[in-house]
Design a protein around this motif. Sequence first.
Motif, PDB file in Angstrom:
ATOM      1  N   PHE A  18       0.822  -1.225   0.000  1.00 34.71           N
ATOM      2  CA  PHE A  18       0.000   0.000   0.000  1.00 34.71           C
ATOM      3  C   PHE A  18       0.846   1.261   0.000  1.00 34.71           C
ATOM      4  O   PHE A  18       2.009   1.267   0.356  1.00 34.71           O
TER       5      PHE A  18
ATOM      6  N   ASP B 117      -4.375   4.975  -1.410  1.00 39.28           N
ATOM      7  CA  ASP B 117      -5.373   5.768  -0.674  1.00 39.28           C
ATOM      8  C   ASP B 117      -5.632   7.105  -1.371  1.00 39.28           C
ATOM      9  O   ASP B 117      -5.434   8.185  -0.800  1.00 39.28           O
TER      10      ASP B 117
ATOM     11  N   ASP C 271      -5.477   1.311   6.171  1.00 40.79           N
ATOM     12  CA  ASP C 271      -4.929   0.715   4.949  1.00 40.79           C
ATOM     13  C   ASP C 271      -4.590  -0.760   5.190  1.00 40.79           C
ATOM     14  O   ASP C 271      -4.919  -1.637   4.385  1.00 40.79           O
TER      15      ASP C 271
ATOM     16  N   ILE D 266     -12.581   3.129   2.281  1.00 41.23           N
ATOM     17  CA  ILE D 266     -11.521   2.951   3.275  1.00 41.23           C
ATOM     18  C   ILE D 266     -11.948   3.416   4.676  1.00 41.23           C
ATOM     19  O   ILE D 266     -11.411   2.971   5.692  1.00 41.23           O
TER      20      ILE D 266
END
Lengths: 271, 271
Positions: free
Chosen positions: B9, B36, B57, B268
């Motif tokens: 990520f 993100d 995340d 998220i």
Amino acid sequence: MDNRPIGVFDSGLGGLTAVRELQRLLPGEDIIYFGDTARVPYGGRSRDTLVRYARQDVAFLRTFDLKAIVIACGTVSTTALDVLTEENDIPIWGVVEPAAEAAAQSTKNGLVGLIGTQATIRSGAYERRIAAEAPGVRVLSRACPLFVPLVENGRFRPGDVVAETVAAEYLEPFQDAGVDTLVLGCTHYPLLTEVIGNCMGPGVTLVNVGEKCARRVAERLGGMAALAEPGRRGESRYYVSDSVEDFSRLASIFLRQDVAAEVTQVDIWRY
Amino acid sequence: MDNRPIGVFDSGLGGLTAVRELQRLLPGEDIIYFGDTARVPYGGRSRDTLVRYARQDVAFLRTFDLKAIVIACGTVSTTALDVLTEENDIPIWGVVEPAAEAAAQSTKNGLVGLIGTQATIRSGAYERRIAAEAPGVRVLSRACPLFVPLVENGRFRPGDVVAETVAAEYLEPFQDAGVDTLVLGCTHYPLLTEVIGNCMGPGVTLVNVGEKCARRVAERLGGMAALAEPGRRGESRYYVSDSVEDFSRLASIFLRQDVAAEVTQVDIWRY
């Protein structure tokens, strides 16, 4: 007469340019400001994400008993005003209408330039409003995605080579086209007024959307007999979603006054 | 042997520079990538906010049965690795250690430069690791807050006057000091390799943290006997928190391959 505060919000620091004007025009009003510094910048995000963020920003502000909310953010004003207005039972005002009207009135040659974030330019909101106001006026628009990061990093003064290089590139089509009016369609951009003005020259009128919006708020509150008590001294309180220290440092530059004492951090994800 | 995917990520697109290297070194591995994009950039945010974002995340990635997680983000690697490692029972690897070791080994004159986001520079993480590796090496560091917005806006190619002007300003102290090694301490920066390389000249070694990290991942998985079955063809899937379209367009440039089919949007905030 209504002494309840006015709520104001923006993605970050830009909305403070409108707050400064509100404080100047309406020194008796209390202001509750929210800057979504944990999620700034807004301008490159999708409409769905912007609507979600704007709803949370308004939900937080509405934990106060407000008489009106001012969207001191070009991006939210152009992409989420309709949703927010429909979902709320207090007046919610954005920056588009007063700025579009000012631009339509200002142009002599019928050529208006518009700069804003990607979301704002994609929305076509300023163009529609200018067309409704003055159908013959042509609007040339361009997204300036690096202006907000520049301003949020304090890079907006004349002599800053990076700011000047970015501005020269973004503004070239407007100079070539010969616009006589340029709408700074994002509340961060007035910080770049000198850099943009030096680039465009003295013949071009720059429309500061935060300032136009603040004037319209004053007129509307007056028309609704909802101004604060005459002679009253208003207070401003600032809320942010990220660190208070980082905000206070830059906000003091934006507002040209120390704001450290009145800043509080908010868990915006809870709203 | 372990055919489970590797989770990777980043705040946005930068981590794809590490993904590309992983795909090259370990073509048999499945990769689950999360960017993100609804909250990018991370680099200017406070530690508390970064830890919160990083936890979400990782929580999302852990909805998959992973064998390891790679933090392909300089900011999270330098500010939240300890928290994430402590809270999770699978290996979590960041970019600092392999890059710091590479820099310590590369320098001949003992002068290493480090560029990164504000959060990364504030953390001192690279400096500590380089000092542990090679106590005599001096590290000169500087935050480059405009590099991520530039890269996320696709402004990273030689000949881009804005990218070149920003780079020239940020890199001047490193040229003046005569560093022979420069750590690109953020996974967005390798996109600027040519611009930065032209500025620093051929005598300076640029350390690509995503590449070093990918190599270390390959070594570690090998050491743990956790590589995927030989001859297997791995697949990569991409998840983002904002619009799929905006990501796909830029990601294809970063990865030099079309990724549109495998990108999915994630809420998220729910994690």
